[in-house]
Design an enzyme around this catalytic site. Structure first.
Site, PDB file in Angstrom:
ATOM      1  N   PHE A 144       0.769  -1.278   0.118  1.00  6.41           N
ATOM      2  CA  PHE A 144       0.164   0.108  -0.021  1.00  6.41           C
ATOM      3  C   PHE A 144       0.893   1.369   0.034  1.00  6.41           C
ATOM      4  O   PHE A 144       1.511   1.356   1.033  1.00  6.41           O
ATOM      5  CB  PHE A 144      -0.930   0.132   1.319  1.00  6.41           C
ATOM      6  CG  PHE A 144      -1.867   0.978   1.016  1.00  6.41           C
ATOM      7  CD1 PHE A 144      -2.916   1.192   0.113  1.00  6.41           C
ATOM      8  CD2 PHE A 144      -1.464   2.454   1.636  1.00  6.41           C
ATOM      9  CE1 PHE A 144      -3.928   2.294   0.243  1.00  6.41           C
ATOM     10  CE2 PHE A 144      -2.336   3.361   1.203  1.00  6.41           C
ATOM     11  CZ  PHE A 144      -3.748   3.250   0.464  1.00  6.41           C
ATOM     12  N   ASP A 230       9.355   2.848   1.698  1.00 10.60           N
ATOM     13  CA  ASP A 230       8.324   3.738   1.957  1.00 10.60           C
ATOM     14  C   ASP A 230       8.089   3.637   3.617  1.00 10.60           C
ATOM     15  O   ASP A 230       7.225   2.698   4.226  1.00 10.60           O
ATOM     16  CB  ASP A 230       7.197   3.258   1.182  1.00 10.60           C
ATOM     17  CG  ASP A 230       5.979   3.978   1.467  1.00 10.60           C
ATOM     18  OD1 ASP A 230       5.838   4.817   2.346  1.00 10.60           O
ATOM     19  OD2 ASP A 230       4.832   3.909   0.870  1.00 10.60           O
ATOM     20  N   LYS A 259       2.752  11.377   6.858  1.00  9.28           N
ATOM     21  CA  LYS A 259       2.140  11.160   8.213  1.00  9.28           C
ATOM     22  C   LYS A 259       2.562  11.960   9.301  1.00  9.28           C
ATOM     23  O   LYS A 259       2.635  13.167   9.596  1.00  9.28           O
ATOM     24  CB  LYS A 259       1.661   9.930   8.432  1.00  9.28           C
ATOM     25  CG  LYS A 259       0.830   9.110   7.155  1.00  9.28           C
ATOM     26  CD  LYS A 259       0.818   7.652   7.908  1.00  9.28           C
ATOM     27  CE  LYS A 259       0.226   6.786   6.936  1.00  9.28           C
ATOM     28  NZ  LYS A 259      -1.339   6.852   6.638  1.00  9.28           N
TER      29      LYS A 259
HETATM   30  N1  PLP Z   1       2.491   4.987   2.036  1.00  9.46           N
HETATM   31  C1  PLP Z   1       2.291   4.093   3.005  1.00  9.46           C
HETATM   32  C2  PLP Z   1       3.066   2.958   3.537  1.00  9.46           C
HETATM   33  C3  PLP Z   1       0.996   4.330   3.767  1.00  9.46           C
HETATM   34  O1  PLP Z   1       0.670   3.572   4.874  1.00  9.46           O
HETATM   35  C4  PLP Z   1       0.138   5.273   3.178  1.00  9.46           C
HETATM   36  C5  PLP Z   1      -1.112   5.785   3.897  1.00  9.46           C
HETATM   37  O2  PLP Z   1      -1.823   4.848   4.569  1.00  9.46           O
HETATM   38  C6  PLP Z   1       0.575   6.151   1.972  1.00  9.46           C
HETATM   39  C7  PLP Z   1       1.836   5.829   1.580  1.00  9.46           C
HETATM   40  C8  PLP Z   1      -0.484   7.263   1.530  1.00  9.46           C
HETATM   41  O3  PLP Z   1      -0.304   8.287   2.499  1.00  9.46           O
HETATM   42  P1  PLP Z   1      -1.370   9.387   2.202  1.00  9.46           P
HETATM   43  O4  PLP Z   1      -2.589   9.054   2.478  1.00  9.46           O
HETATM   44  O5  PLP Z   1      -1.070  10.506   2.848  1.00  9.46           O
HETATM   45  O6  PLP Z   1      -1.431   9.663   0.918  1.00  9.46           O
END
Ligand code: PLP
Length: 414
Positions: A144, A230, A259
């Site tokens: 994700f 990530d 976040k």
């Molecule tokens: N990458 C990871 C590992 C995430 O858990 C998330 C969101 O849950 C994102 C990217 C995407 O972040 P955003 O919702 O701020 O676009």
């Protein structure tokens, strides 16, 4: 749980005028402080989700609120058409803190990931010399990384992709936690990067075997492929270290943060990497109106300082161990698995009994019951429940949360 007319009215508004792209639990929040939040009727809850790990520093942390207010009263946005007196200093500070040469600021986590994907391709063509439009990026099953078209093209989940096509080419998907599969995929000379979550958060807090990240990073280095972590969800003290990669002493070639970079105050994300990678992007080739705005820089600095000053990584490590040990000690008949690192944890529950619709009760029904006990948590997929309280949670609050979890599980297993 019986909803008050007041709560009901807010929910009806969203139902009538909003997009139906989420299915929130029926609680309407109006206030937050530390690990606690209150609904519109004044009922208190412990927040065991932390806005998917964005509120690591706790709700409305006074230092972060002050940074926001002070800077918002001075200068909020210049765009990058001009310099501002906050960005350079923040870039230097975060690069030194995390050990990178350069940083590019963005807003949402998805934009951070998109930026990393673009950097990887640009580096692939201009430095690694991959033939035009042939670059490939390795991703893993059940990843994700966000919701843009570029990112969902790398997703393996039908709900994320179906009827959003045509999707983008250029991804190779391998199983998570599978080094032999990575080794095979890395043999393709057109591969420019491997994008991976150190722990898969949305997939249900899936922790890979020890040594996976270290070996993967090493294999990428040998294949001249960028190892891109990530850490939007796992980063910034959540798993018991500043970065989840730190558990294995791995320094990614490209690091994506989001976040908790703002302590939940604003959407702020960042990509950190080397000069070799970052400087492949030239003026006019990528950007964002809000990325690197003065308020974001001030807020992110305060948010990172809180993590350091309050030793939140150490807290996450200590409280996380206690949390998992306590839940495991119950040997609860409904729980099949307890897993996680630091304060990013999940339990997997067996289907049990019947819910109001006459269907087998799942993680969703349990999260629903948590509301009555003053606890907020959310299921991921059908059977897993993620527990990720703010890292400032006190031990007494954690105990209260554990008691609420046990009470609901005990009642559910009767
Ligand atoms: N990458 C990871 C590992 C995430 O858990 C998330 C969101 O849950 C994102 C990217 C995407 O972040 P955003 O919702 O701020 O676009």
């Amino acid at each position: 749980m019986n909803l008050s007319p007041k709560s009901q009215s807010y929910i009806e508004l969203e139902k009538k005028y909003g997009a139906h792209n989420y299915s929130p639990l029926p609680v309407v929040l109006a206030k937050g402080q530390g690990a606690r939040v209150w609904d519109v009727d004044g009922k208190e809850y412990l927040d065991f989700l932390s806005a998917y790990s964005a509120v690591n520093q706790g709700h409305c942390h006074p230092k972060i609120v002050k940074a926001l207010m002070d800077q918002a009263q001075k200068l909020a946005l210049t765009s990058r058409a001009f310099y501002n007196d906050q960005l350079g200093g923040f870039e230097k500070w975060i690069c030194e803190l995390l050990g990178f040469e350069r940083m590019i600021p963005m807003n949402s986590g998805a934009e951070g990931v998109e930026t990393a994907l673009k950097l990887a391709r640009k580096w692939g063509y201009e430095v690694k010399k991959v033939a035009k439009d042939q670059a490939k990026i390795i991703v893993v099953q059940d990843n994700f990384h966000g919701r843009t078209i570029g990112i969902i093209s790398a997703s393996t989940e039908a709900a994320s992709k179906d009827n959003f096509g045509p999707l983008l080419p250029g991804y190779v998907t391998i199983p998570y936690n599978d080094l032999p599969a990575l080794k095979t995929a890395l043999q393709d000379p057109n591969v420019v990067a491997f994008l991976v979550e150190p722990i898969q958060g949305e997939a249900g807090v899936i922790v890979p075997q020890e040594g996976y990240l270290k070996s993967a990073a090493q294999m990428c280095r040998e294949a001249r492929v960028l190892f891109m972590a990530d850490e939007v969800q796992t980063g910034l003290a959540r798993t018991g270290k500043m970065l989840a990669c730190d558990h294995e002493g791995v320094k990614p070639d490209v690091l994506i943060l989001g976040k908790a970079l703002s302590g939940g105050m604003l959407p702020i994300s960042a990509v950190l990497t080397s000069s070799e990678v970052m400087l492949t992007i030239k003026p006019g080739e990528h950007g964002s109106t809000f990325g690197g705005n003065p308020v974001a820089c001030a807020v992110a600095r305060a948010a990172l300082e809180v993590i350091q000053e309050e030793k939140l990584a150490e807290r996450a490590e200590k409280l996380g161990q206690k949390f998992r040990a306590e839940i495991s000690s119950w040997n609860h008949p409904l729980i099949t698995t307890v897993r996680g690192k630091g304060l990013l944890n999940a339990i997997v529950v067996k289907p049990h009994g019947k819910n109001a619709k006459g269907e087998p009760r799942t993680a969703y029904d349990i999260c629903h019951d948590f509301l009555d006990q003053g606890l907020l948590a959310k299921q991921t997929h059908v059977h897993a429940i993620r527990f990720a309280p703010p890292l400032v949670i006190t031990e007494a609050e954690l105990d209260r949360g554990l008691a609420a979890i046990k009470k609901v599980l005990d009642a559910s297993s009767k």
